[in-house]
Scaffold this motif. Sequence first.
Motif, PDB file in Angstrom:
ATOM      1  N   VAL A 165       0.847  -1.196   0.000  1.00  0.00           N
ATOM      2  CA  VAL A 165       0.000   0.000   0.000  1.00  0.00           C
ATOM      3  C   VAL A 165       0.880   1.242   0.000  1.00  0.00           C
ATOM      4  N   LEU A 166       1.932   1.221   0.808  1.00  0.00           N
ATOM      5  CA  LEU A 166       2.848   2.356   0.891  1.00  0.00           C
ATOM      6  C   LEU A 166       3.478   2.644  -0.467  1.00  0.00           C
ATOM      7  N   GLU A 167       3.994   1.623  -1.135  1.00  0.00           N
ATOM      8  CA  GLU A 167       4.646   1.865  -2.426  1.00  0.00           C
ATOM      9  C   GLU A 167       3.653   2.369  -3.465  1.00  0.00           C
ATOM     10  N   LYS A 168       2.466   1.783  -3.512  1.00  0.00           N
ATOM     11  CA  LYS A 168       1.460   2.226  -4.474  1.00  0.00           C
ATOM     12  C   LYS A 168       1.109   3.695  -4.237  1.00  0.00           C
ATOM     13  N   ALA A 169       0.958   4.074  -2.965  1.00  0.00           N
ATOM     14  CA  ALA A 169       0.594   5.451  -2.629  1.00  0.00           C
ATOM     15  C   ALA A 169       1.730   6.415  -2.971  1.00  0.00           C
ATOM     16  N   LEU A 170       2.963   6.071  -2.611  1.00  0.00           N
ATOM     17  CA  LEU A 170       4.101   6.946  -2.894  1.00  0.00           C
ATOM     18  C   LEU A 170       4.336   7.085  -4.392  1.00  0.00           C
ATOM     19  N   ARG A 171       4.132   6.015  -5.120  1.00  0.00           N
ATOM     20  CA  ARG A 171       4.350   6.040  -6.569  1.00  0.00           C
ATOM     21  C   ARG A 171       3.398   7.033  -7.233  1.00  0.00           C
ATOM     22  N   TRP A 172       2.153   7.066  -6.760  1.00  0.00           N
ATOM     23  CA  TRP A 172       1.166   7.938  -7.405  1.00  0.00           C
ATOM     24  C   TRP A 172       1.150   9.349  -6.825  1.00  0.00           C
ATOM     25  N   TYR A 173       1.406   9.493  -5.537  1.00  0.00           N
ATOM     26  CA  TYR A 173       1.171  10.780  -4.874  1.00  0.00           C
ATOM     27  C   TYR A 173       1.858  11.927  -5.613  1.00  0.00           C
ATOM     28  N   PRO A 174       1.114  12.953  -6.042  1.00  0.00           N
ATOM     29  CA  PRO A 174       1.681  14.009  -6.903  1.00  0.00           C
ATOM     30  C   PRO A 174       2.379  15.123  -6.134  1.00  0.00           C
ATOM     31  N   GLY A 175       3.303  14.764  -5.287  1.00  0.00           N
ATOM     32  CA  GLY A 175       4.033  15.759  -4.506  1.00  0.00           C
ATOM     33  C   GLY A 175       5.143  15.064  -3.739  1.00  0.00           C
ATOM     34  N   ARG A 176       5.597  15.694  -2.658  1.00  0.00           N
ATOM     35  CA  ARG A 176       6.582  15.073  -1.776  1.00  0.00           C
ATOM     36  C   ARG A 176       5.888  14.735  -0.468  1.00  0.00           C
ATOM     37  N   ALA A 177       5.686  13.456  -0.205  1.00  0.00           N
ATOM     38  CA  ALA A 177       4.902  12.993   0.935  1.00  0.00           C
ATOM     39  C   ALA A 177       5.789  12.738   2.155  1.00  0.00           C
ATOM     40  N   LEU A 178       5.116  12.571   3.290  1.00  0.00           N
ATOM     41  CA  LEU A 178       5.748  12.136   4.538  1.00  0.00           C
ATOM     42  C   LEU A 178       5.260  10.728   4.827  1.00  0.00           C
ATOM     43  N   ILE A 179       6.190   9.817   5.127  1.00  0.00           N
ATOM     44  CA  ILE A 179       5.830   8.426   5.437  1.00  0.00           C
ATOM     45  C   ILE A 179       5.661   8.275   6.941  1.00  0.00           C
ATOM     46  N   ASN A 180       4.572   7.673   7.359  1.00  0.00           N
ATOM     47  CA  ASN A 180       4.323   7.397   8.776  1.00  0.00           C
ATOM     48  C   ASN A 180       4.185   5.883   8.973  1.00  0.00           C
ATOM     49  N   SER A 181       5.214   5.205   9.385  1.00  0.00           N
ATOM     50  CA  SER A 181       6.533   5.611   9.796  1.00  0.00           C
ATOM     51  C   SER A 181       7.493   4.468   9.455  1.00  0.00           C
ATOM     52  N   ILE A 182       8.808   4.636   9.763  1.00  0.00           N
ATOM     53  CA  ILE A 182       9.810   3.595   9.529  1.00  0.00           C
ATOM     54  C   ILE A 182      10.567   3.362  10.834  1.00  0.00           C
ATOM     55  N   SER A 183      10.696   2.092  11.203  1.00  0.00           N
ATOM     56  CA  SER A 183      11.383   1.732  12.447  1.00  0.00           C
ATOM     57  C   SER A 183      12.452   0.686  12.169  1.00  0.00           C
ATOM     58  N   LEU A 184      13.114   0.232  13.255  1.00  0.00           N
ATOM     59  CA  LEU A 184      14.124  -0.820  13.144  1.00  0.00           C
ATOM     60  C   LEU A 184      13.543  -2.210  13.370  1.00  0.00           C
ATOM     61  N   GLU A 185      12.214  -2.285  13.420  1.00  0.00           N
ATOM     62  CA  GLU A 185      11.604  -3.602  13.534  1.00  0.00           C
ATOM     63  C   GLU A 185      12.063  -4.474  12.366  1.00  0.00           C
TER      64      GLU A 185
END
Length: 839
Positions: free
Chosen positions: A406-426
Amino acid sequence: MTKEMFWELCKSSPVFLDGATGTNLMKAGMPAGVCPEAWILEHKDVMLSLQKQYVEAGSNILYAPTFTANRIKLKEYGLEDKLERINRDLVALSKEASSGKAYVAGDITMTGRQLQPVGDLSFDELIEVYKEQIKVLDDAGVDILIVETMMSLQECRAALIAAKEVSKLPVMVTLTFESDCRTLYGTTPECAAVVMESLGAVCVGANCSTGPDKMAEVIRRMAEVTSIPIIAKPNAGLPQIDKDGNTFYDVEPEEFAQQMDVLVENGASVLGGCCGTTPLFIKALKDRFESIALKDMERISRKKVGVRILTSERDICSFSLNDPFMIVGERINPTGKKKLQEQLRNDCLDMVCDFAQEQENDGASILDVNVGMSGIDEKEIMMKVLFEVTQVTNLPLCIDTSNVEVLEKALRWYPGRALINSISLEKGKAEVCLPLAKKYGAMFILLPVGENGIPNTLEEKIDNIERLTKLAKEYGLSKNDIVVDGLVATVGADKDAAVKTLETIRYCKENDFATICGLSNISFGLPQRSFVNTAFLTMAIDRGLTMAIANPSQELLINAAFASDLLINKENSDISYINRMLRYDLEDGKKAKPGMIYPDMESGETARNRTNFGDTAKNDNSLTNTDPKQQALDTIYKDVLSGNKRGIAKNTQNAVEMGCNPQDILNNVLMPAINDVGAKFDKGTYFLPQLIGSAEAMKLSIAYLEPLLKTSDSVQESKGTVVIATVHGDVHDIGKNLVVLMLKNYGYNVIDLGKDVESEIVVDTAIRENAQVIALSALMTTTMAEMKNVISIARDKKCKSKIVIGGACVTKEYADEIGADGYSSDAADCVKVIDKLIG
């Protein structure tokens, strides 16, 4: 060439591009309406001669004439199966012309088809179209790629993503801007520069649409937000028509070079010419600027140190660690919201759009988007939500999902510079998500959770922050791409929870990290939680908290944030606080409600104190008028302003079934609403996608009303017949199609002849149909002369139709010069011009 090689080329002195291709080929005999690429291959000597002259004049980079050699454009000439041969042969031609003395750029531009949700072309399909051409250009041996004359930021993104996936060539990008310093789709220079740099472009800038004197502000604004070189490739002034009907430009080579001074002073270091320029213009540039030492002009980077920037398609959210506190709106999240969950399951996005607009009006700077819940296809719903939300708000989005697909699909399409919520060391998460952030140019929230879960101590939390930052740098990300989550725990369970978070924020501020936190956890399980949340927020802001995920309609919380900024003397915090308090009625302290004015359905009087849907979007139950019929009409008005294509037909049906008169709905709701949209477009608060969305929504409402209007005694007659076309030789029709839609909505009978239409056919059709108006569109300066041809034919044939012209390259002065009856600057203006012309 590598990006490092390109940047090295830019360090010592300005880089010189070539000049115009199309206008010079027209002078050499290329007729209007032919495929330029095919004509060039049939007249190779013309192109060889022109490009050799550019090399001799001093061009460091030649543009191979592959401008429209993509599958979609070539299909218009029946040549799509010749794509590989055409691109290879054109690159070979430019390489022969360069003789190793200049680099050759593979030239790419828009396809002419509009992307979803405005048009029918999917983003992934467009990427494939660009990949197909880029792969051939790369194989043919170009040194660099240029994506140019772009009006849509999203199409720029598609080209850059395509290049990343099939090539290692560096990519330059230039867009074309209107007189208001926005693209046709509403993108600002800052937004374009930030998004292009974040996606990996080696330089960005502007070309076409204007002469050097009008391009300075665009260049300056780009240079202030990016660290990569800036391109300036303007036209040779404005197009004019001589006594023989030929197009020429009003700026000579030496004057052009002098006018470029202001562009160089404002940050441009990659220089060239567009329409109307010749090798003499490039020689004048080289002579004037070759000896300038860039390091002495402080143009390597004008971007302020420490500034982070997120964007939507149309605007930016810029912040540093010392700027006023920001809210990330949390409401687009189904957790605990049964009504929203029900709507998402039923594919209804009304609440989502309302939440987006409400949070923007309540002061949010960024919107968090989360659709994670059971019983839905999260990827499908996320994309639908993004389509809708990006149409109703200019705020940047924070993509909130635990599903990597879902994250990749959203980032690929989003027409701007988005903020990802979130990335951890899990386990495994960072290794998957950090490359996505890099590829799609996103910032990300660093969640300091390790392999063993939530850290128990402050030291462990800081260690996780440092480890994840180091890993991010290995993937090419920097500290400025990171916003650290303070990881708020519940103070009811851990008495030191607030202290630990506050110390984390302090550590981050001292080490140049931006910070964020979710506030509600701190007070979980306690009574009167808002007081605890508010006190904690004010303490966190004092420690340096950059932003928080919260509900911006919580008055106590948000007002306390504004007051905190004021008390610690953040820049402009006094004005921000005063402006915030202007939302309240000074007598009783209650929040004031904005009003909407439009004709009342039953009395014909002006109805006040309704929600202004252009500025705020409320749920239906917040409308101040309690009459159900009036609420139904208010909803239709809102549907037009918000471009609600999902629900307007159903809402129109509901109003009719409640007893509202169809003619009144048309005259007193739909028409005032679309007028409101036009006014917002004129003011620059609405942009092309919103204008199209509103017009399409209105069209759906009229489609439902039309059979009812035909059976009514008070059917509104057609206001007149308009014959419209894009002129011969011009295959661009985005603007023309929008004019057609607007004119039909305003009651005109429109005969759309399409694009690249012979001038005689236009006039003959107008005579046959007894049209009151002929409307002509042209995007290219090389096809403008056809407008004068239409006017001449119309006079010879005694055609009585008024002639209105418009298009990106057309001016009021040009309209007056060729004897047109009217000029329109855009679709909304065209309706007004035609209304006035025919009374």
